[in-house]
Scaffold this motif. Structure first.
Motif, mmCIF file in Angstrom:
data_model
loop_
_atom_site.group_PDB
_atom_site.id
_atom_site.type_symbol
_atom_site.label_atom_id
_atom_site.label_comp_id
_atom_site.label_asym_id
_atom_site.label_seq_id
_atom_site.Cartn_x
_atom_site.Cartn_y
_atom_site.Cartn_z
ATOM 1 N N ALA A 1 0.840 -1.199 0.000
ATOM 2 C CA ALA A 1 0.000 0.000 0.000
ATOM 3 C C ALA A 1 0.877 1.252 0.000
ATOM 4 C CB ALA A 1 -0.910 -0.010 1.234
ATOM 5 N N GLU A 2 0.352 2.325 -0.584
ATOM 6 C CA GLU A 2 1.121 3.575 -0.723
ATOM 7 C C GLU A 2 1.542 4.117 0.631
ATOM 8 O OE1 GLU A 2 0.646 8.075 -2.641
ATOM 9 O OE2 GLU A 2 -1.000 6.628 -2.732
ATOM 10 N N GLY A 3 2.775 4.580 0.700
ATOM 11 C CA GLY A 3 3.297 5.193 1.919
ATOM 12 C C GLY A 3 4.412 4.361 2.532
ATOM 13 N N ASP A 4 4.872 4.852 3.687
ATOM 14 C CA ASP A 4 5.908 4.128 4.407
ATOM 15 C C ASP A 4 5.320 2.828 4.959
ATOM 16 O OD1 ASP A 4 7.634 6.161 3.873
ATOM 17 O OD2 ASP A 4 7.521 7.074 5.863
ATOM 18 N N ARG A 5 6.036 1.747 4.749
ATOM 19 C CA ARG A 5 5.572 0.442 5.253
ATOM 20 C C ARG A 5 6.381 0.048 6.473
ATOM 21 N NH1 ARG A 5 7.246 -4.743 4.927
ATOM 22 N NH2 ARG A 5 5.603 -6.292 5.399
ATOM 23 N N ASP A 6 5.674 -0.355 7.536
ATOM 24 C CA ASP A 6 6.337 -0.816 8.752
ATOM 25 C C ASP A 6 6.733 -2.283 8.579
ATOM 26 O OD1 ASP A 6 7.245 -1.353 11.249
ATOM 27 O OD2 ASP A 6 5.374 -0.922 12.305
ATOM 28 N N ALA A 7 8.042 -2.535 8.540
ATOM 29 C CA ALA A 7 8.546 -3.882 8.313
ATOM 30 C C ALA A 7 8.984 -4.572 9.604
ATOM 31 C CB ALA A 7 9.726 -3.843 7.338
ATOM 32 N N THR A 8 8.631 -4.011 10.759
ATOM 33 C CA THR A 8 9.072 -4.623 12.015
ATOM 34 C C THR A 8 8.445 -5.997 12.245
ATOM 35 O OG1 THR A 8 7.334 -3.411 13.194
ATOM 36 C CG2 THR A 8 9.519 -2.408 13.120
ATOM 37 N N GLY A 9 7.355 -6.308 11.512
ATOM 38 C CA GLY A 9 6.746 -7.635 11.636
ATOM 39 C C GLY A 9 7.368 -8.668 10.715
ATOM 40 N N ASP A 10 8.302 -8.245 9.840
ATOM 41 C CA ASP A 10 8.941 -9.170 8.910
ATOM 42 C C ASP A 10 10.090 -9.909 9.600
ATOM 43 O OD1 ASP A 10 7.223 -7.834 7.290
ATOM 44 O OD2 ASP A 10 8.755 -6.865 6.056
ATOM 45 N N SER A 11 10.397 -11.114 9.099
ATOM 46 C CA SER A 11 11.486 -11.893 9.710
ATOM 47 C C SER A 11 12.050 -12.883 8.699
ATOM 48 C CB SER A 11 10.987 -12.655 10.948
ATOM 49 O OG SER A 11 9.993 -13.616 10.585
ATOM 50 N N VAL A 12 13.224 -13.440 9.045
ATOM 51 C CA VAL A 12 13.855 -14.469 8.238
ATOM 52 C C VAL A 12 14.369 -15.560 9.167
ATOM 53 C CG1 VAL A 12 16.061 -13.225 8.271
ATOM 54 C CG2 VAL A 12 15.667 -14.992 6.545
ATOM 55 N N THR A 13 14.245 -16.810 8.733
ATOM 56 C CA THR A 13 14.820 -17.943 9.458
ATOM 57 C C THR A 13 15.543 -18.828 8.463
ATOM 58 O OG1 THR A 13 12.789 -19.240 9.245
ATOM 59 C CG2 THR A 13 13.055 -17.948 11.267
ATOM 60 N N ALA A 14 16.557 -19.540 8.947
ATOM 61 C CA ALA A 14 17.318 -20.464 8.095
ATOM 62 C C ALA A 14 17.669 -21.701 8.910
ATOM 63 C CB ALA A 14 18.578 -19.791 7.572
ATOM 64 N N HIS A 15 17.432 -22.871 8.309
ATOM 65 C CA HIS A 15 17.779 -24.152 8.915
ATOM 66 C C HIS A 15 18.770 -24.846 7.995
ATOM 67 C CE1 HIS A 15 13.941 -23.167 10.807
ATOM 68 N NE2 HIS A 15 14.279 -23.964 11.802
ATOM 69 N N ALA A 16 19.860 -25.321 8.557
ATOM 70 C CA ALA A 16 20.920 -25.904 7.735
ATOM 71 C C ALA A 16 21.480 -27.158 8.387
ATOM 72 C CB ALA A 16 22.031 -24.884 7.509
ATOM 73 N N VAL A 17 22.047 -28.014 7.526
ATOM 74 C CA VAL A 17 22.809 -29.181 7.976
ATOM 75 C C VAL A 17 24.206 -29.034 7.395
ATOM 76 C CG1 VAL A 17 23.042 -31.691 7.905
ATOM 77 C CG2 VAL A 17 20.766 -30.653 8.072
ATOM 78 N N ARG A 18 25.201 -29.084 8.264
ATOM 79 C CA ARG A 18 26.590 -28.959 7.801
ATOM 80 C C ARG A 18 27.030 -30.236 7.088
ATOM 81 N NH1 ARG A 18 29.371 -27.088 13.335
ATOM 82 N NH2 ARG A 18 27.657 -28.325 14.171
ATOM 83 N N ALA A 19 27.851 -30.068 6.072
ATOM 84 C CA ALA A 19 28.346 -31.227 5.323
ATOM 85 C C ALA A 19 29.160 -32.152 6.220
ATOM 86 C CB ALA A 19 29.181 -30.763 4.126
ATOM 87 N N SER A 20 29.800 -31.581 7.244
ATOM 88 C CA SER A 20 30.612 -32.364 8.173
ATOM 89 C C SER A 20 29.775 -32.998 9.276
ATOM 90 C CB SER A 20 31.696 -31.475 8.800
ATOM 91 O OG SER A 20 31.087 -30.395 9.502
ATOM 92 N N GLY A 21 28.485 -32.665 9.314
ATOM 93 C CA GLY A 21 27.597 -33.199 10.341
ATOM 94 C C GLY A 21 27.163 -32.119 11.318
ATOM 95 N N GLY A 22 25.971 -32.242 11.842
ATOM 96 C CA GLY A 22 25.457 -31.251 12.788
ATOM 97 C C GLY A 22 24.496 -30.290 12.126
ATOM 98 N N LYS A 23 23.584 -29.742 12.914
ATOM 99 C CA LYS A 23 22.577 -28.821 12.407
ATOM 100 C C LYS A 23 22.785 -27.423 12.980
ATOM 101 C CE LYS A 23 19.031 -32.414 12.020
ATOM 102 N NZ LYS A 23 17.653 -32.831 12.423
ATOM 103 N N ALA A 24 22.213 -26.424 12.288
ATOM 104 C CA ALA A 24 22.270 -25.044 12.754
ATOM 105 C C ALA A 24 20.980 -24.342 12.354
ATOM 106 C CB ALA A 24 23.471 -24.318 12.152
#
Length: 243
Positions: A210-233
């Motif tokens: 919508a037109e105007g300044d947008r409040d992005a404080t509700g936005d987020s990012v997550t990442a789940h990974a498995v290392r090639a050597s073993g173990g998760k992060a």
């Protein structure tokens, strides 16, 4: 025979007669006891209707009294054992047709760093009052054999996707965009057999709003990974205010 002779013979017969007292007493006793005389016919027994009613009532009362005694005894016995007397279920009682709802899934803690993995989110400075791009930076010091990055853009009004991109090879990932729970969700998933090399990588989601300044404080990012050597992060971050 004249009258005088007849009277005289009757008097002589009366004086000669001796009554059997024992037999007479026996008859009197049988009469007082209500027993029938020998050879007498017993009249049929007549049952009065009110006697039948009274008998049935007495029988019902006896059954109810026995039932009450049994319940009271069972209750006393259960209380003695610390238990509870079971009662018949109410006709209006309802059994839940469906089981209880599942517990909410555990959320990824929004910590930007976990072992070799780090992430951060920011709104691209080239965004404008009608359009924006959310940039996700992912850094890993080790190769990753599995990775899922999820960008969640809050539906603050007029939000709809206009595309996405990543700095890693396009064939290595499957990409999806959908609306879920008040968010526009971008998801990048590493294909099986592919590897994310160590280094700094970028994922971006683009959208109108919508037109105007947008409040992005509700936005987020997550990442789940498995290392090639073993173990998760697992890592995550929140965004700030967008134009």
């Amino acid at each position: 025979m004249n009258d005088e002779e007849l009277s005289g013979r009757l008097r002589e017969a009366a004086e000669a007669h001796r009554p059997d007292r024992a037999r007479m007493l026996a008859r009197i006793e049988r009469g007082m006891a209500g027993g029938p005389a020998a050879g007498a016919v017993r009249p049929p027994r007549v049952v009065r209707p009110w006697l039948r009613v009274a008998g049935a009532t007495a029988a019902v009362c006896g059954v109810l009294a026995a039932g009450a005694f049994a319940v009271t005894s069972a209750g006393d016995d259960a209380r003695a054992r610390g238990g509870r007397v079971a009662s018949a279920p109410s006709a209006t009682a309802k059994t839940p047709d469906s089981p209880a709802p599942d517990a909410p899934a555990a959320k990824t803690p929004l910590r930007p760093e976990d072992g070799p993995l780090w992430t951060g989110g920011v709104v691209d400075p080239n965004s404008n009052p009608y359009w924006a791009q959310s940039n996700v930076t992912l850094r890993t010091t080790e190769p990753l054999s599995a990775l899922t990055v999820e960008l969640r853009v809050a539906e603050t009004g007029g939000v709809n996707s206009t595309g996405s991109w990543r700095s890693l090879p396009e064939p290595d990932f499957t990409v999806s965009v959908n609306e879920s729970g008040g968010y526009l969700v971008y998801r990048w998933t590493l294909r099986p057999g592919r590897t994310v090399p160590a280094g700094t990588h970028t994922f971006a989601g683009q959208y109108n709003h919508a037109e105007g300044d947008r409040d992005a404080t509700g936005d987020s990012v997550t990442a789940h990974a498995v290392r090639a050597s073993g173990g998760k992060a697992a890592v995550g971050d929140r965004f700030g205010r967008a134009r």
